[in-house]
Design a protein around this motif. Sequence first.
Motif, PDB file in Angstrom:
ATOM      1  N   MET A   1       0.847  -1.166   0.000  1.00 18.17           N
ATOM      2  CA  MET A   1       0.000   0.000   0.000  1.00 18.17           C
ATOM      3  C   MET A   1       0.900   1.238   0.000  1.00 18.17           C
ATOM      4  O   MET A   1       1.873   1.302   0.737  1.00 18.17           O
ATOM      5  CB  MET A   1      -0.881  -0.037   1.257  1.00 18.17           C
ATOM      6  CG  MET A   1      -1.644   1.221   1.478  1.00 18.17           C
ATOM      7  SD  MET A   1      -2.678   1.318   2.970  1.00 18.17           S
ATOM      8  CE  MET A   1      -2.680  -0.281   3.654  1.00 18.17           C
ATOM      9  N   ASN A   2       0.524   2.224  -0.793  1.00 16.70           N
ATOM     10  CA  ASN A   2       1.288   3.466  -0.771  1.00 16.70           C
ATOM     11  C   ASN A   2       0.589   4.481   0.140  1.00 16.70           C
ATOM     12  O   ASN A   2      -0.528   4.258   0.609  1.00 16.70           O
ATOM     13  CB  ASN A   2       1.519   4.002  -2.186  1.00 16.70           C
ATOM     14  CG  ASN A   2       0.250   4.440  -2.889  1.00 16.70           C
ATOM     15  OD1 ASN A   2      -0.649   5.029  -2.286  1.00 16.70           O
ATOM     16  ND2 ASN A   2       0.150   4.163  -4.172  1.00 16.70           N
ATOM     17  N   TYR A   3       1.260   5.593   0.376  1.00 14.14           N
ATOM     18  CA  TYR A   3       0.767   6.606   1.306  1.00 14.14           C
ATOM     19  C   TYR A   3      -0.594   7.159   0.886  1.00 14.14           C
ATOM     20  O   TYR A   3      -1.491   7.318   1.719  1.00 14.14           O
ATOM     21  CB  TYR A   3       1.808   7.723   1.424  1.00 14.14           C
ATOM     22  CG  TYR A   3       1.383   8.855   2.300  1.00 14.14           C
ATOM     23  CD1 TYR A   3       1.294   8.696   3.682  1.00 14.14           C
ATOM     24  CD2 TYR A   3       1.056  10.098   1.760  1.00 14.14           C
ATOM     25  CE1 TYR A   3       0.896   9.742   4.501  1.00 14.14           C
ATOM     26  CE2 TYR A   3       0.657  11.149   2.566  1.00 14.14           C
ATOM     27  CZ  TYR A   3       0.578  10.968   3.941  1.00 14.14           C
ATOM     28  OH  TYR A   3       0.179  11.999   4.739  1.00 14.14           O
ATOM     29  N   GLU A   5      -2.906   5.735  -0.867  1.00 16.51           N
ATOM     30  CA  GLU A   5      -3.930   4.709  -0.659  1.00 16.51           C
ATOM     31  C   GLU A   5      -4.317   4.649   0.820  1.00 16.51           C
ATOM     32  O   GLU A   5      -5.490   4.535   1.160  1.00 16.51           O
ATOM     33  CB  GLU A   5      -3.424   3.350  -1.127  1.00 16.51           C
ATOM     34  CG  GLU A   5      -4.471   2.266  -1.015  1.00 16.51           C
ATOM     35  CD  GLU A   5      -3.989   0.901  -1.491  1.00 16.51           C
ATOM     36  OE1 GLU A   5      -4.728  -0.070  -1.258  1.00 16.51           O
ATOM     37  OE2 GLU A   5      -2.889   0.799  -2.064  1.00 16.51           O
ATOM     38  N   LEU A   6      -3.330   4.736   1.707  1.00 16.20           N
ATOM     39  CA  LEU A   6      -3.625   4.763   3.139  1.00 16.20           C
ATOM     40  C   LEU A   6      -4.548   5.932   3.465  1.00 16.20           C
ATOM     41  O   LEU A   6      -5.560   5.758   4.144  1.00 16.20           O
ATOM     42  CB  LEU A   6      -2.331   4.878   3.951  1.00 16.20           C
ATOM     43  CG  LEU A   6      -2.527   5.109   5.450  1.00 16.20           C
ATOM     44  CD1 LEU A   6      -3.075   3.855   6.130  1.00 16.20           C
ATOM     45  CD2 LEU A   6      -1.231   5.551   6.109  1.00 16.20           C
ATOM     46  N   ARG A   9      -8.086   5.263   2.204  1.00 19.86           N
ATOM     47  CA  ARG A   9      -8.772   4.214   2.959  1.00 19.86           C
ATOM     48  C   ARG A   9      -9.170   4.697   4.353  1.00 19.86           C
ATOM     49  O   ARG A   9     -10.249   4.366   4.851  1.00 19.86           O
ATOM     50  CB  ARG A   9      -7.910   2.963   3.004  1.00 19.86           C
ATOM     51  CG  ARG A   9      -7.842   2.295   1.620  1.00 19.86           C
ATOM     52  CD  ARG A   9      -6.870   1.181   1.548  1.00 19.86           C
ATOM     53  NE  ARG A   9      -7.307   0.035   2.355  1.00 19.86           N
ATOM     54  CZ  ARG A   9      -6.661  -1.125   2.387  1.00 19.86           C
ATOM     55  NH1 ARG A   9      -5.562  -1.309   1.668  1.00 19.86           N
ATOM     56  NH2 ARG A   9      -7.095  -2.105   3.133  1.00 19.86           N
ATOM     57  N   GLU A  14     -11.689   3.146   7.212  1.00 17.29           N
ATOM     58  CA  GLU A  14     -10.883   1.997   7.632  1.00 17.29           C
ATOM     59  C   GLU A  14      -9.935   2.405   8.749  1.00 17.29           C
ATOM     60  O   GLU A  14      -9.504   3.556   8.832  1.00 17.29           O
ATOM     61  CB  GLU A  14     -10.067   1.447   6.464  1.00 17.29           C
ATOM     62  CG  GLU A  14     -10.898   0.664   5.479  1.00 17.29           C
ATOM     63  CD  GLU A  14     -10.040  -0.080   4.482  1.00 17.29           C
ATOM     64  OE1 GLU A  14      -9.169  -0.866   4.906  1.00 17.29           O
ATOM     65  OE2 GLU A  14     -10.252   0.148   3.283  1.00 17.29           O
ATOM     66  N   PHE A  16      -6.281   1.316  10.873  1.00 16.86           N
ATOM     67  CA  PHE A  16      -5.026   0.629  10.595  1.00 16.86           C
ATOM     68  C   PHE A  16      -4.128   0.586  11.814  1.00 16.86           C
ATOM     69  O   PHE A  16      -4.040   1.547  12.566  1.00 16.86           O
ATOM     70  CB  PHE A  16      -4.259   1.349   9.474  1.00 16.86           C
ATOM     71  CG  PHE A  16      -4.875   1.176   8.135  1.00 16.86           C
ATOM     72  CD1 PHE A  16      -4.548   0.084   7.344  1.00 16.86           C
ATOM     73  CD2 PHE A  16      -5.789   2.089   7.661  1.00 16.86           C
ATOM     74  CE1 PHE A  16      -5.125  -0.091   6.110  1.00 16.86           C
ATOM     75  CE2 PHE A  16      -6.374   1.930   6.423  1.00 16.86           C
ATOM     76  CZ  PHE A  16      -6.042   0.834   5.644  1.00 16.86           C
ATOM     77  N   TRP A  68       6.986   7.684   6.083  1.00 15.47           N
ATOM     78  CA  TRP A  68       6.257   6.599   5.433  1.00 15.47           C
ATOM     79  C   TRP A  68       7.159   5.435   5.031  1.00 15.47           C
ATOM     80  O   TRP A  68       6.813   4.279   5.212  1.00 15.47           O
ATOM     81  CB  TRP A  68       5.487   7.135   4.223  1.00 15.47           C
ATOM     82  CG  TRP A  68       4.750   6.048   3.517  1.00 15.47           C
ATOM     83  CD1 TRP A  68       5.026   5.537   2.289  1.00 15.47           C
ATOM     84  CD2 TRP A  68       3.644   5.291   4.022  1.00 15.47           C
ATOM     85  NE1 TRP A  68       4.149   4.532   1.969  1.00 15.47           N
ATOM     86  CE2 TRP A  68       3.292   4.352   3.024  1.00 15.47           C
ATOM     87  CE3 TRP A  68       2.921   5.306   5.195  1.00 15.47           C
ATOM     88  CZ2 TRP A  68       2.230   3.457   3.181  1.00 15.47           C
ATOM     89  CZ3 TRP A  68       1.874   4.409   5.352  1.00 15.47           C
ATOM     90  CH2 TRP A  68       1.549   3.504   4.364  1.00 15.47           C
TER      91      TRP A  68
END
Length: 73
Positions: A1-3, A5-6, A9, A14, A16, A68
Amino acid sequence: MNYNELKARVQMGEEFQFYYLKASYWISKNKNGYYLTRVRDSFSQSFLSSEELFKKGQIYGHKISEIWSEIDI
């Protein structure tokens, strides 16, 4: 997952768990806002939006975007 996308999400709700310097952190959300929490001592930072969390949230004086590459999800 890239930054990015985090960020997307988290904005969708979501949650994490991740690790930085062998410490566990948790990004969570409830009806009052978003939280960045260090698990070992429950130190928590609260924000009104996911955008604010990623702009102002810090771990050892660094934004998540700055560290990251060192984060393990």
